[in-house]
Design an enzyme around this catalytic site. Structure first.
Site, PDB file in Angstrom:
ATOM      1  N   ASP A 430       0.828  -1.043  -0.148  1.00  0.00           N
ATOM      2  CA  ASP A 430      -0.051  -0.109  -0.170  1.00  0.00           C
ATOM      3  C   ASP A 430       0.875   1.337   0.025  1.00  0.00           C
ATOM      4  O   ASP A 430       0.408   2.206  -0.486  1.00  0.00           O
ATOM      5  CB  ASP A 430      -0.989  -0.138   1.222  1.00  0.00           C
ATOM      6  CG  ASP A 430      -1.863  -1.169   1.184  1.00  0.00           C
ATOM      7  OD1 ASP A 430      -1.265  -2.294   1.562  1.00  0.00           O
ATOM      8  OD2 ASP A 430      -2.863  -0.781   1.324  1.00  0.00           O
ATOM      9  N   TRP A 469      -0.635   5.939   0.704  1.00  0.00           N
ATOM     10  CA  TRP A 469      -1.037   6.212   2.212  1.00  0.00           C
ATOM     11  C   TRP A 469      -1.907   5.305   2.439  1.00  0.00           C
ATOM     12  O   TRP A 469      -2.753   5.648   3.644  1.00  0.00           O
ATOM     13  CB  TRP A 469      -1.363   7.779   2.118  1.00  0.00           C
ATOM     14  CG  TRP A 469      -0.545   8.728   1.918  1.00  0.00           C
ATOM     15  CD1 TRP A 469       0.442   9.453   2.415  1.00  0.00           C
ATOM     16  CD2 TRP A 469      -0.560   9.179   0.384  1.00  0.00           C
ATOM     17  NE1 TRP A 469       1.171  10.109   1.547  1.00  0.00           N
ATOM     18  CE2 TRP A 469       0.661  10.017   0.399  1.00  0.00           C
ATOM     19  CE3 TRP A 469      -1.215   8.970  -0.777  1.00  0.00           C
ATOM     20  CZ2 TRP A 469       0.983  10.821  -1.110  1.00  0.00           C
ATOM     21  CZ3 TRP A 469      -1.113   9.772  -1.808  1.00  0.00           C
ATOM     22  CH2 TRP A 469       0.343  10.548  -1.963  1.00  0.00           C
ATOM     23  N   ASP A 470      -2.272   4.251   1.721  1.00  0.00           N
ATOM     24  CA  ASP A 470      -3.497   3.369   1.999  1.00  0.00           C
ATOM     25  C   ASP A 470      -4.831   4.025   2.411  1.00  0.00           C
ATOM     26  O   ASP A 470      -5.600   3.688   3.221  1.00  0.00           O
ATOM     27  CB  ASP A 470      -3.078   2.482   3.394  1.00  0.00           C
ATOM     28  CG  ASP A 470      -4.077   1.311   3.644  1.00  0.00           C
ATOM     29  OD1 ASP A 470      -4.621   0.844   2.738  1.00  0.00           O
ATOM     30  OD2 ASP A 470      -4.299   0.997   4.760  1.00  0.00           O
ATOM     31  N   MET A 471      -4.968   4.859   1.428  1.00  0.00           N
ATOM     32  CA  MET A 471      -6.248   5.839   1.498  1.00  0.00           C
ATOM     33  C   MET A 471      -7.391   5.229   0.775  1.00  0.00           C
ATOM     34  O   MET A 471      -8.008   5.800  -0.149  1.00  0.00           O
ATOM     35  CB  MET A 471      -6.009   7.358   0.972  1.00  0.00           C
ATOM     36  CG  MET A 471      -5.081   8.023   1.884  1.00  0.00           C
ATOM     37  SD  MET A 471      -5.657   8.217   3.361  1.00  0.00           S
ATOM     38  CE  MET A 471      -4.547   8.851   4.513  1.00  0.00           C
ATOM     39  N   LYS A 498     -10.719   8.163   3.962  1.00  0.00           N
ATOM     40  CA  LYS A 498     -10.007   8.499   4.892  1.00  0.00           C
ATOM     41  C   LYS A 498      -9.424   9.841   5.023  1.00  0.00           C
ATOM     42  O   LYS A 498      -8.878  10.217   6.234  1.00  0.00           O
ATOM     43  CB  LYS A 498      -8.895   7.531   4.726  1.00  0.00           C
ATOM     44  CG  LYS A 498      -9.097   6.002   5.096  1.00  0.00           C
ATOM     45  CD  LYS A 498      -8.053   5.124   4.878  1.00  0.00           C
ATOM     46  CE  LYS A 498      -8.181   3.615   5.448  1.00  0.00           C
ATOM     47  NZ  LYS A 498      -7.055   2.896   5.404  1.00  0.00           N
TER      48      LYS A 498
END
Length: 808
Positions: A430, A469-471, A498
């Site tokens: 991610d 950012w794993d958003m 997020k």
């Protein structure tokens, strides 16, 4: 007068304490100043050292000097943070305590103090205390206002035709609104709520479970019966009026500690319509007229007869199908975990799954799959990384694409448009995208709208470009028809993310209703990667207006705050979308997100929304390969058992260390206090016609903040604003309900103003979404207090129903 005579015991103690505090602040303050932080800490440290010297010398100038220190502190803190009680406390608590100590007669006399010489210090301390007292009556983080009370749409569309008294899906309907038209419980009588029944699932963590175990289940209700899954995905059927358990189905979850987490967010419901046929046109079976569809973390979907608790034998292999075989490229246990209830149409189950975050470049595909609800036959797929995402596996293409982007939360469904709206996340790994292809990022992250019968793409809207950012889009989108300025109703989709942005689109076309202009963001990715020059930022947002700065840094005392300031200035931070880095980057909004899987509660009549955003920064540090951090897993390597700490990212140049931005002084004691000034969690009210946040209040208390630490003592229930993980509920009774906060309470709010009207103590954390229903004219509110061990909150197994007392 001064004297050099031998100091007394209290003067020695005073000098020693001031010298110790001064030394810490001088050394730490010099470090802070050297890396770009405020000068105050080193100035205060030097002043404390001087006060220590004067006290040791029994020189009353110590009192005058410290009076200047206290006055200076008050001026500094009010200039920096204003009348914000939680921001003032760490800036002045130690200074006030030391000032009071010097004013004690047995201390001041030993350093030459008189009634006259203590007056300036007494005045300074009084002013400092007065500033704290004044800040109790103001909250700069608070937004006050009233949501509109008039009905904008008296008869909102409900294609699912859910009776007002029931709750058929995760969000009540598959529109994902989490709103009920019931109003027996309302703002005028909610304070009278009492426990109607309370039962235990007796399904708790055991030694074979992974490190992260979460009870996040939202029940569904129909035919006077609740259906919900417990920690190990046992399916409970419970009489909604009495709490009597009718039956329990155990899918015999096959689990091992290498799973990243253990989670079941709920189940789905299908009722066979009249003259129904399956996907091949054959008459639907007569058994299992009402079916519960249960996702199981080992990769299965199970169908159970809602009346009997027996599996529906005609579905798949004696009532179950395995989503992993034969077409997943990798079937490592725990990599592929269905955690959320699927969308259900008249004929199809549309299923998604969680994929282990930051695991490996050799992981299962996140392909969405649709199955015949009666037979379990696969009807279509949407494999986001495939150039032809609808290509079904065959001899030339036997498996899905590895690491294809997935959707781990609940999708929404508009039966009238026959579109399913899938909230997509980025494919794992991610936090690094140097090896991603255009196909792998074509549909991630964002909202994919598919034809529910065929899986063909209707439209796609991307919420983050080249996500590092794993958003993921973490929440079930909410579908609501919204009145425009010209009086027309537009079918909209609200997608909370997020980042704190809520993307508002025409759900027919995917076109923006609320503008989300492309905005320049920080650049400079890790070696081998790149960043997008811009990101879309919706004008409907709960994202903080300004980037973090020194005024936002917090700690329990001036010492904690100083070390948090050092921590802050050693990280890379340039505002939202600061790329991950080898030195460590501050990510705010953080990986947990301002919105998580709970989503919004949307009142389609008043066209208002109730939300519970989080405000918690994270740290993301890329870790180059080396000893203890191999490129590929060693023999017998296990999973991380959670989503924080060192995440392996096998197959790419970096692992990643992820964790909240926490106080480094308290963390060794297991006390997880953020380095950002509270509030860390809010409740908010949004007007959907104007797309404005009308009210916003800090939510939750300190009471349970020490849980999981080495000092597990209860703190006073002082409102500070704590994170919440779970969804809100709203009703036509002008009420919002929330149980998800880190302190163990269920709360009812006036939906118009956000004021807390009622609360009750829960036996454990309730990181779940409450529901409401009515039986025989009596309305109930139900929540699952099962806890979340990595949040962390106390684990439990409690299902609790509330209702108004019967009239005598």
């Amino acid at each position: 007068m001064s004297t050099t005579s031998r100091p007394g015991l209290w003067a020695l103690i005073t000098a020693a304490v001031f010298a110790l505090c001064g030394a810490i602040l001088t050394v730490g303050g010099a470090w802070v100043a050297a890396i770009g932080g405020p000068l105050y800490y080193v100035i205060l440290g030097l002043a404390l050292l001087a006060t220590a010297f004067l006290s040791f010398r029994r020189n009353p100038a110590a009192l005058y000097l410290f009076a200047v220190v206290v006055f200076g502190t008050v001026i500094w803190e009010l200039t920096v943070v204003g009348l914000d009680i939680w921001a003032l406390i760490p800036r002045s608590d130690i200074v006030i305590i030391l000032g009071i100590w010097l004013l004690l007669p047995f201390v001041s006399r030993q350093i030459g103090g008189t009634r006259t010489t203590v007056l300036p210090l007494a005045g300074a301390v009084g002013v400092a205390v007065l500033a704290l007292f004044a800040s109790l009556f103001t909250d700069p983080h608070d937004i006050s206002g009233d949501l509109p009370t008039q009905i904008a749409n008296a008869s909102p569309a409900d294609p699912d035709n859910v009776p007002a008294s029931e709750w058929h899906a995760y969000g009540r309907t598959q529109a994902g609104d989490r709103w009920s038209p019931l109003n027996q419980i309302n703002a005028s009588n909610v304070s009278n709520l009492k426990v109607a029944w309370h039962i235990h699932t007796k399904d708790m963590m055991n030694s074979n479970d992974p490190g992260e175990a979460t009870n996040e289940a939202t029940p569904i209700e129909f035919n006077n019966t609740l259906y919900m899954c417990s920690l190990h995905q046992k399916l409970f059927a419970v009489d909604g009026a009495t709490g009597n358990v009718k039956w329990v189905y155990d899918p015999k979850l096959q689990i091992n500690p290498g799973f990243q987490h253990l989670t079941c967010r709920g189940v789905s419901f299908h009722e066979t319509p009249a003259n129904a046929t399956d996907s091949d046109g054959n008459p639907a079976p007569t058994d299992c007229a009402k079916r519960i569809i249960l996702p199981v973390n080992d990769g299965r979907l199970v169908e159970v007869d809602a009346d009997t608790g027996k599996t529906c034998s005609g579905f798949g292999n004696n009532g179950e199908i395995d989503l992993r075989v034969p077409n997943q490229p990798y079937t490592t246990p725990g990599q592929y975990e269905p955690t959320s209830p699927p969308v259900i149409t008249d004929k199809l189950i549309i299923a998604n799954s969680a994929i282990t975050d930051n695991g490996s470049v050799k992981q299962a595909s996140g392909a969405t799959q649709a199955f015949d609800v009666y037979t379990g036959k696969r009807v279509w797929v949407f494999d986001a990384s495939n150039p032809d995402p609808n290509q079904l596996p065959d001899d030339s293409h036997p498996v899905f694409h590895p690491n294809s982007p997935n959707s781990w939360i609940v999708s929404s469904y508009d039966r009238n448009l026959n579109l399913v709206y899938i909230p997509m996340g980025v494919g794992t790994p991610d936090q690094w995208g140097g090896d991603r292809t255009k196909d792998s990022e074509r549909f991630a992250p964002g909202i994919v709208a598919l034809n529910a019968d065929t899986g063909k793409l209707a439209w796609f809207y991307q919420t983050v470009h080249h996500d590092l950012w794993d958003m993921d889009v973490p929440s079930q989108p909410s579908l609501v028809d919204v009145t425009q300025k010209d009086g027309t109703l537009v079918p909209a989709i609200y997608a909370p993310t997020k980042t704190g942005d809520i993307f508002v689109l025409d759900r027919r076309t995917g076109k923006e209703i609320v503008p989300a202009p492309e905005t320049p963001v920080p650049q400079g990715a890790a070696p081998g990667d790149h960043t997008s020059p811009t990101q879309p930022m919706s004008q409907l947002t709960l994202r903080p207006k300004n980037p973090l700065n020194d005024s936002d840094i917090w700690g329990g005392t001036i010492f904690d705050q100083m070390f948090c300031s050092i921590y802050f200035h050693t990280l890379r931070y340039e505002g939202p979308f600061t790329p991950p880095s080898l030195k460590g980057s501050l990510i705010f909004p953080g990986d947990l997100g301002m919105f998580e899987w709970g989503g919004l509660a949307v009142d389609p009549q008043r066209q208002v929304a109730f939300a519970n955003p989080i405000s918690l920064p994270f740290v993301s540090q890329l870790v180059p390969r080396g000893p203890g951090n191999p490129l590929w897993p060693e023999k017998d390597a296990k999973g991380t058992g959670g989503e924080t700490g060192l995440q392996h990212n096998y197959g790419i140049p970096y692992a990643v260390n992820l964790h909240p931005f926490l106080d480094p002084v308290l963390l060794p004691f297991g006390i997880k206090m953020p380095c950002r000034t509270p509030p860390w969690g809010y409740v908010a009210g949004i007007d959907l016609k104007t797309n404005k946040v009308v009210w916003q209040h800090r939510n939750g208390t300190l009471r349970d903040s020490m849980y999981g630490s080495s000092l597990p003592i209860p703190l006073p229930p002082i409102k500070i604003g704590v994170p919440s993980l779970g969804g809100p509920l709203s009703t036509a009774g002008n009420l919002g309900f929330l149980t998800a906060s880190m302190d163990y309470y269920i709360r009812a709010y006036n939906l118009t103003t956000g004021k807390v009207l009622w609360q009750d103590r829960l036996p454990a954390g309730a990181q779940a979404t409450p529901i409401t229903y009515a039986i025989n004219g009596k309305q109930y509110i139900v929540t699952y207090a099962g806890g979340h061990n990595s949040f962390p909150t106390r684990m439990g197994d409690d299902i609790i129903a509330y209702a108004l007392p019967d009239q005598k």
